[in-house]
Design a protein around this motif. Sequence first.
Motif, short mmCIF file in Angstrom:
data_model
loop_
_atom_site.label_atom_id
_atom_site.label_comp_id
_atom_site.label_asym_id
_atom_site.label_seq_id
_atom_site.Cartn_x
_atom_site.Cartn_y
_atom_site.Cartn_z
N LYS A 112 90.93 66.57 36.80
CA LYS A 112 89.53 66.64 36.70
C LYS A 112 88.94 67.51 37.55
O LYS A 112 89.42 68.19 38.39
N PRO A 113 87.64 68.32 37.05
CA PRO A 113 87.13 69.34 37.59
C PRO A 113 86.81 69.02 39.30
O PRO A 113 86.90 70.22 39.98
N GLU A 114 86.72 67.71 39.56
CA GLU A 114 86.50 67.75 41.21
C GLU A 114 87.81 68.50 41.90
O GLU A 114 87.52 68.50 43.12
N PHE A 115 88.88 68.18 41.31
CA PHE A 115 90.06 68.89 41.97
C PHE A 115 89.91 70.31 42.10
O PHE A 115 90.48 70.82 43.19
N LEU A 306 85.20 66.11 20.40
CA LEU A 306 85.63 64.88 20.94
C LEU A 306 84.80 64.39 22.09
O LEU A 306 84.89 63.38 22.60
N LYS A 307 84.52 65.48 22.82
CA LYS A 307 83.90 65.02 24.18
C LYS A 307 82.48 64.83 24.32
O LYS A 307 81.83 64.14 24.86
N LEU A 308 81.66 65.57 23.28
CA LEU A 308 80.43 65.39 23.14
C LEU A 308 79.71 64.55 21.84
O LEU A 308 78.51 64.00 22.10
N THR A 372 96.50 66.48 19.75
CA THR A 372 95.13 66.17 19.72
C THR A 372 94.85 65.16 18.51
O THR A 372 93.79 64.43 18.36
N LEU A 373 95.67 65.31 17.54
CA LEU A 373 95.55 64.51 16.36
C LEU A 373 95.72 62.98 16.81
O LEU A 373 95.12 62.11 16.35
N LEU A 383 93.08 64.51 27.06
CA LEU A 383 93.38 65.71 26.48
C LEU A 383 93.90 66.63 27.74
O LEU A 383 94.74 67.18 27.48
N LEU A 384 92.99 66.84 28.54
CA LEU A 384 93.22 67.76 29.66
C LEU A 384 94.47 67.69 30.48
O LEU A 384 95.27 68.52 30.67
N HIS A 385 94.77 66.25 30.81
CA HIS A 385 95.95 65.97 31.57
C HIS A 385 97.17 66.39 30.54
O HIS A 385 98.08 67.03 31.25
N PHE A 386 97.27 66.30 29.25
CA PHE A 386 98.14 66.65 28.64
C PHE A 386 98.43 68.01 28.43
O PHE A 386 99.46 68.62 28.39
N TYR A 387 97.13 68.68 28.07
CA TYR A 387 97.31 70.24 27.94
C TYR A 387 97.75 70.97 29.21
O TYR A 387 98.60 71.73 29.14
#
Length: 490
Positions: A112-115, A306-308, A372-373, A383-387
């Motif tokens: 997460k961005p908080e980290f 996907l996000k918005l 992503t599919l 997604l971010l975790h996997f990326y």
Amino acid sequence: MEIHIKQKDLLFLLGCLGLGILAEISFFHGKIGLSYPVFITGFYLVLFLRFRLSFNHRRIGVLLMVVIWILAGGYLLYDNDFFHVLNLLIIPVLVFFHIVLITSTNRFRWSKPEFITLLTTKLQEAIEYNAAFCKWILNKTFKNMNEQTAHTIKRILIGLIIGIPLLLLIIGLLISADAVFQEVILHIPNFILQLNYMEEIARAAAIILFTLLFFGIFQVLQVKSKPARNSMIERAKKEIRWDSITAVTILILLNTVYVLFAAIQFTYFFSDGLLDGLTYAAYARRGFFELVFVTLINWAILISFLKLVKDDRKGMKLTLKVMYSLLIAVSGVMLISAFQRLSMYEAAYGFTVDRILAHAFMIFLIVIFAYTLIRVWMERLTLLHFYLITGLTFYTALNAMNIEQIIVDNNLNRFEETGKIDIEYLDSLSYTGLNGLISLYEKEPNYPELKNILRNRKQQMEWQSTGSWQSFNFTRQEVTEKLLELDIGY
């Protein structure tokens, strides 16, 4: 920042001083080799002694530890200048990420961005801690002096800091202006001139900086931090939504163009030949730009939508998923096309680091698009975790597989099939490329200019002094011995 220095903190400072000395010895005495794994060993030994076994986020922490050791071990095992230079930045970033992660509470999610905010906060706190610590040392130093004496010493130190550089400048000008003065200055005893004061001062400064850096970071690691949250950003994140109908319209337009593009060019995307008027270079470049197009446009659209884009209506959700899937499928066609184009280019012109890395990047993108599919149809996945994990794994794999050896092997195989090889490019590689030239010489000793290249490299090695232990590397050692024993003739 107010700090309270205890006796155990001063003892730990001595440990950080030893680590600072080890850092200076490891990184400022010739080419880095064995010294990097040695330093990493010392660094984590100090970390574990400081915090014992009270660590969190152990699964991702173990993965990062393995990655760091593999990347550091590359300096000992392989001789790849590209990754060695890149890892001078990558490894410290990963180490800082790792130590902050394993010493932070489990409530922080590293994906997460908080980290990221926590990382910047810890770095800022370390700088503030060092500033406060230096102030504490000065206060302790002048504590037993009366105010007038302390003030006088401070003014003397300021005068020295300003006056010494000015004095050196003036002496340089006077030496240039007067030959007699120059002769007098140059008659200073030789043993003083032979001492490299500037180098010793620079090394001492590096040790002090490393010591303070390690000390400051270690001291604030387990101090509770409250990363600042920007309420306006949080509100904006909640308020930003893209209309689903607008998104579907954009996706239909793009997919129509992509499907038409793929249908028209499908006949030569996967054919063995080229279109009339196209060279291999033009064919490969066009495939590269398609890859950039897919990466910067399609991937960005997918992530953004996907996000918005949120719509709870079943019909609209299904439509969006179909459009996303079609966009990913066409992007996959483009990636496979670009992959084959580059393979044809390599068959014609040989293998290089850039081309192998381009192949690896395409494989990485295919994996990313495939996940992503899956995410399109399984919304609970992140997604971010996997990326992040996939990107880290791919980069580590590239370091571990010794890309230059793959390049050399493929070029030698291509030579056996076609009789063509770019020996100048192999010579531009590290010792792995030189090893390939030695293998080529053993097969074809009369290859044009090959003997001259090997002779020059052998002479350079004979003139070079034996490297320090810090620079020891298995590949360099093996190839050096192999070349020195090679009978080239003169």
